[in-house]
Design a protein around this motif. Structure first.
Motif, PDB file in Angstrom:
ATOM      1  N   UNK A 102       0.829  -1.202   0.000  1.00  0.00           N
ATOM      2  CA  UNK A 102       0.000   0.000   0.000  1.00  0.00           C
ATOM      3  C   UNK A 102       0.869   1.259   0.000  1.00  0.00           C
ATOM      4  N   UNK A 103       1.940   1.259   0.798  1.00  0.00           N
ATOM      5  CA  UNK A 103       2.851   2.410   0.803  1.00  0.00           C
ATOM      6  C   UNK A 103       3.516   2.585  -0.565  1.00  0.00           C
ATOM      7  N   UNK A 104       3.921   1.477  -1.192  1.00  0.00           N
ATOM      8  CA  UNK A 104       4.550   1.545  -2.499  1.00  0.00           C
ATOM      9  C   UNK A 104       3.571   2.080  -3.548  1.00  0.00           C
ATOM     10  N   UNK A 105       2.327   1.635  -3.463  1.00  0.00           N
ATOM     11  CA  UNK A 105       1.305   2.079  -4.401  1.00  0.00           C
ATOM     12  C   UNK A 105       1.025   3.574  -4.238  1.00  0.00           C
ATOM     13  N   UNK A 106       0.924   4.043  -3.005  1.00  0.00           N
ATOM     14  CA  UNK A 106       0.686   5.467  -2.765  1.00  0.00           C
ATOM     15  C   UNK A 106       1.863   6.305  -3.245  1.00  0.00           C
ATOM     16  N   UNK A 107       3.083   5.818  -3.040  1.00  0.00           N
ATOM     17  CA  UNK A 107       4.263   6.555  -3.497  1.00  0.00           C
ATOM     18  C   UNK A 107       4.276   6.641  -5.019  1.00  0.00           C
ATOM     19  N   UNK A 108       3.880   5.578  -5.685  1.00  0.00           N
ATOM     20  CA  UNK A 108       3.832   5.589  -7.148  1.00  0.00           C
ATOM     21  C   UNK A 108       2.765   6.557  -7.642  1.00  0.00           C
ATOM     22  N   UNK A 109       1.627   6.612  -6.960  1.00  0.00           N
ATOM     23  CA  UNK A 109       0.576   7.544  -7.359  1.00  0.00           C
ATOM     24  C   UNK A 109       1.009   8.983  -7.135  1.00  0.00           C
ATOM     25  N   UNK A 110       1.687   9.248  -6.008  1.00  0.00           N
ATOM     26  CA  UNK A 110       2.175  10.590  -5.742  1.00  0.00           C
ATOM     27  C   UNK A 110       3.224  11.010  -6.768  1.00  0.00           C
ATOM     28  N   UNK A 111       4.043  10.034  -7.199  1.00  0.00           N
ATOM     29  CA  UNK A 111       5.067  10.322  -8.198  1.00  0.00           C
ATOM     30  C   UNK A 111       4.428  10.662  -9.538  1.00  0.00           C
ATOM     31  N   UNK A 112       3.333   9.974  -9.876  1.00  0.00           N
ATOM     32  CA  UNK A 112       2.643  10.242 -11.134  1.00  0.00           C
ATOM     33  C   UNK A 112       2.016  11.633 -11.127  1.00  0.00           C
ATOM     34  N   UNK A 113       1.499  12.046  -9.973  1.00  0.00           N
ATOM     35  CA  UNK A 113       0.861  13.360  -9.867  1.00  0.00           C
ATOM     36  C   UNK A 113       1.873  14.488 -10.007  1.00  0.00           C
ATOM     37  N   UNK A 114       3.099  14.249  -9.570  1.00  0.00           N
ATOM     38  CA  UNK A 114       4.120  15.302  -9.612  1.00  0.00           C
ATOM     39  C   UNK A 114       4.679  15.535 -10.974  1.00  0.00           C
TER      40      UNK A 114
END
Length: 114
Positions: A102-114
């Motif tokens: 879940x942490x990895x998935x959230x980090x990937x989503x945050x990276x996509x938004x940036x």
């Protein structure tokens, strides 16, 4: 059609191959390279890890309980205790894997938004 019409130069073949690769990548949304895995492969890997964690925890706990039973002559009590402790350890490991995913998935989503 003459045989000369069907032969292509290496440069022309490279150009056509690049065009096909670009069309494929545009249609599938995948990047090139053998190290790239699709989302299905990543999810399958996480699922397999969870399955292994469950089985390994239960088997290890039951095995240790059985060995302790044979050594101490307390059959079947330590087997039962080992099985229960193995189940608890397995579910704790699965919980940890799920939290990390879940942490990895959230980090990937945050990276996509940036």
């Amino acid at each position: 059609m003459a045989e000369d019409d069907r032969k292509s130069t290496p440069d022309e073949l490279d150009r056509r191959l690049k065009g096909v690769r670009q069309a494929y990548q545009a249609g599938t949304g995948r990047s090139s390279g053998p190290a790239t895995r699709g989302a299905g492969g990543e999810k399958l890997g996480v699922g397999m890890r969870i399955a292994v964690e469950l089985v390994a925890g239960v088997v290890a706990g039951a095995f240790l309980g059985l060995m302790a039973d044979q050594w101490l002559g307390t059959k079947p009590w330590l087997l039962i205790v080992g099985f229960v402790l193995g189940c608890c350890a397995a579910f704790l490991n699965v919980y940890r894997v799920a939290q990390a995913e879940e942490r990895r998935s959230k980090a990937a989503q945050d990276e996509k938004k940036s």
